[in-house]
Design an enzyme around this catalytic site. Structure first.
Site, short mmCIF file in Angstrom:
data_model
loop_
_atom_site.label_atom_id
_atom_site.label_comp_id
_atom_site.label_asym_id
_atom_site.label_seq_id
_atom_site.Cartn_x
_atom_site.Cartn_y
_atom_site.Cartn_z
N GLU A 245 0.88 -1.17 0.00
CA GLU A 245 0.00 0.00 0.00
C GLU A 245 0.91 1.22 0.00
O GLU A 245 1.54 1.52 1.01
CB GLU A 245 -0.87 0.04 1.27
CG GLU A 245 -1.94 -1.01 1.35
CD GLU A 245 -2.98 -0.87 0.26
OE1 GLU A 245 -3.03 0.17 -0.43
OE2 GLU A 245 -3.75 -1.83 0.09
N CYS A 279 -2.15 8.57 3.39
CA CYS A 279 -2.03 8.21 1.98
C CYS A 279 -3.35 8.51 1.27
O CYS A 279 -3.39 8.64 0.06
CB CYS A 279 -1.58 6.77 1.78
SG CYS A 279 -2.39 5.62 2.81
N GLU A 371 3.54 13.10 -4.25
CA GLU A 371 2.95 13.04 -2.91
C GLU A 371 3.80 13.87 -1.95
O GLU A 371 4.98 13.65 -1.80
CB GLU A 371 2.89 11.59 -2.43
CG GLU A 371 2.09 11.45 -1.16
CD GLU A 371 1.97 10.01 -0.68
OE1 GLU A 371 2.98 9.29 -0.70
OE2 GLU A 371 0.87 9.61 -0.27
C1 UN1 Z 1 -3.84 6.07 5.36
O1 UN1 Z 1 -4.16 7.11 4.82
O2 UN1 Z 1 -2.64 5.81 5.50
O3 UN1 Z 1 -9.68 6.34 5.22
C2 UN1 Z 1 -4.87 5.12 5.88
C3 UN1 Z 1 -8.85 6.77 5.98
C4 UN1 Z 1 -8.38 5.93 7.14
C5 UN1 Z 1 -7.23 5.06 6.75
C6 UN1 Z 1 -6.17 5.83 6.03
N1 UN1 Z 1 -9.48 5.14 7.63
O4 UN1 Z 1 -8.35 7.86 5.79
#
Ligand code: UN1
Length: 480
Positions: A245, A279, A371
């Site tokens: 990921e 992310c 990013e």
């Molecule tokens: C991440 O952005 O690293 O949907 C995970 C979300 C969170 C998980 C994010 N439940 O932003």
């Protein structure tokens, strides 16, 4: 006193003899001292995990589930304290710190219940008196390498499915948040996870992460983090099953018919929640020309209201460390050449950074492509839905995407055409729930989905079984 590694159910010092400290990014205070693990520690952790795996894999899945339910219960009991640990160690605002823990509770409960499902398929056979089915089996020992931005939730996303499927784990948390990882591991042990099933090795990517990725005694790697490290994992893991990921450059499209107040709430939360360090953060807004002006006016007002400071008191916490501040600063300088600085743009004392918005950004600009992982938002103006989608798709990433519109046709077109693993209608790019698959397309990863039912697939494989009860040799494809 320095915290220890957790190997084979024992708290031990690293063979390196070295330690490092974890710092509160808001106050500069010390969170704790942790072991700088090395490849020898990884070797010991793998050995302990291999041994424990033999028994754990044969523990009935509902029994493994009982332990995960207990972990969820202990997380609930300690939620307040752990939420503050998250805020203190990585900086996010306290309601988000508590949300981080809640996400872990949710995923442990969800995966615990999977212990009573864990379905395979049954099907027919082409031969008489023969039964055919698939069953799910664990992978073995999994290397879990996790980031600092969700220091409890992301380890839980990996550990819960890893454990319910019957695997053992060697867990290496990010060096910015070893304290949260330790808390989680203590809870798992208290909940009844047998010794050696979860092993914690803290330390750097070079000295702990890389040896995990290369270790022959590890069967699978699950990694969440930067694209560069993800590429290293892919290149060095050999034939291990790998789940990645990586980053995102997630867009929010605002159409001419959108509820602008709703869109502004979503943009502020998506772009500046967790100080942009998700992310899934919204780092691009793609706005229809017809509503550009009123949207910008509202955004300016809303951004101005945000308070910046220690996450126990303010809306927007610090960046995780000084390197993140430097990176954000550098992108702001790049942005000044690429677009118009609309608000913010300054690093403040400590690790704080003003929520920053650039307007008049070209889709190909670096601040619209790369990013940043900080509170920097690029606004791109377009003239149609088609153009908005083309712009949204014009980056190498594809994690989440959002559209604000009241038009059902635009909404469904966006669901069909946006290149993203997750698409939100009238909601920001953040807000994933644990019972639905999470992951992205293109350079966001390698197709793995975490959480939800697909989260189990990452940590198990399918075995096909035939049971011939005819009492004679039957040949598939050959018998008449
Ligand atoms: C991440 O952005 O690293 O949907 C995970 C979300 C969170 C998980 C994010 N439940 O932003």
């Amino acid at each position: 006193m320095a915290e220890k590694l957790f190997i084979g159910g024992k708290w031990v010092k690293s063979k390196s003899g070295k330690t490092f400290t974890s710092i509160n990014p808001a106050t500069g205070g010390t969170i704790g001292t942790f072991q700088s693990g090395n490849s020898k520690d990884v070797g010991l952790a793998v050995r302990a995990a291999r041994k424990a795996y033999k028994k754990w894999r044969l523990t009935p899945a509902p029994g493994r589930g009982e332990i995960l339910f207990e972990a969820a219960r202990l997380l609930k009991k300690n939620k307040k304290r752990l939420g503050k640990c998250v805020t203190d160690e990585m900086g996010k605002q306290i309601s988000e710190g508590l949300g981080d823990v809640q996400e872990a509770i949710d995923v442990f409960e969800y995966m615990a219940a999977e212990g009573r499902r864990f379905f395979g398929h049954t099907t027919t056979s082409e031969s008489p008196d023969k039964f055919a089915m698939t069953v799910r089996v664990p992978l073995g020992v999994c290397g879990l390498i996790t980031p600092w931005n969700f220091p409890i939730a992301i380890p839980a996303w990996k550990l819960a499915p890893c454990l319910i499927a019957g695997n053992a784990a060697v867990f290496k948390p990010a060096s910015d948040t070893p304290g949260c990882a330790l808390e989680l591991v203590k809870i798992l042990s208290e909940a009844g996870v047998p010794d050696g099933v979860v092993n914690l090795v803290t330390g750097s990517g070079r000295n702990v992460g890389a040896p995990i990725v290369r270790h022959k005694g590890i069967d699978a790697i699950s990694f969440t983090g930067s694209r560069e490290v993800g590429e290293f994992v892919a290149a060095n893991a050999g034939l291990k099953k790998v789940g990645l990921e990586l980053g995102g450059k997630n867009p929010i499209i605002v159409m001419g018919d959108a509820d602008l107040d709703l869109a502004v709430d979503g943009i502020i939360w998506g772009a500046f929640g967790t100080t942009g360090q998700r992310c899934t953060a919204a780092s691009r807004v793609i706005v229809h020309k017809a509503v550009e002006k009123p949207l910008l006016a509202r955004l300016l007002r809303a951004t101005g209201k945000l308070t910046i400071g220690y996450g126990m008191k303010a809306d927007v916490g610090p960046l995780v460390n000084q390197a993140a501040v430097e990176k954000t600063k550098a992108y702001v300088e790049i942005g000044k050449k690429e677009g118009k600085l609309f608000c913010g743009g300054n690093a403040l004392e400590g690790n704080f950074f003003e929520p920053t918005i650039f307007t008049k950004v070209k889709p190909s600009a670096r601040i619209a492509q790369e990013e940043i992982f900080g509170p920097v938002l690029a606004i791109i103006t377009v003239k149609s839905l088609g153009e908005a989608i083309t712009v949204a798709n014009s980056t190498s990433y594809g994690l989440s995407a959002a559209i604000y519109t009241r038009d059902v046709n635009s909404a469904f077109t966006a669901i069909r055409d946006l290149e993203a693993g997750i698409t939100y209608i009238n909601a920001p790019t953040i807000g994933a729930e644990v019972h639905l698959p999470f992951g992205g397309v293109k350079a966001t990863g390698n197709g793995t989905r975490e959480a939800g039912i697909l989260g189990l697939e990452e940590f198990s494989e399918v075995k096909t079984a035939y049971v011939d009860y005819s009492g004679k040799l039957q040949k598939a494809q050959i018998d008449e």
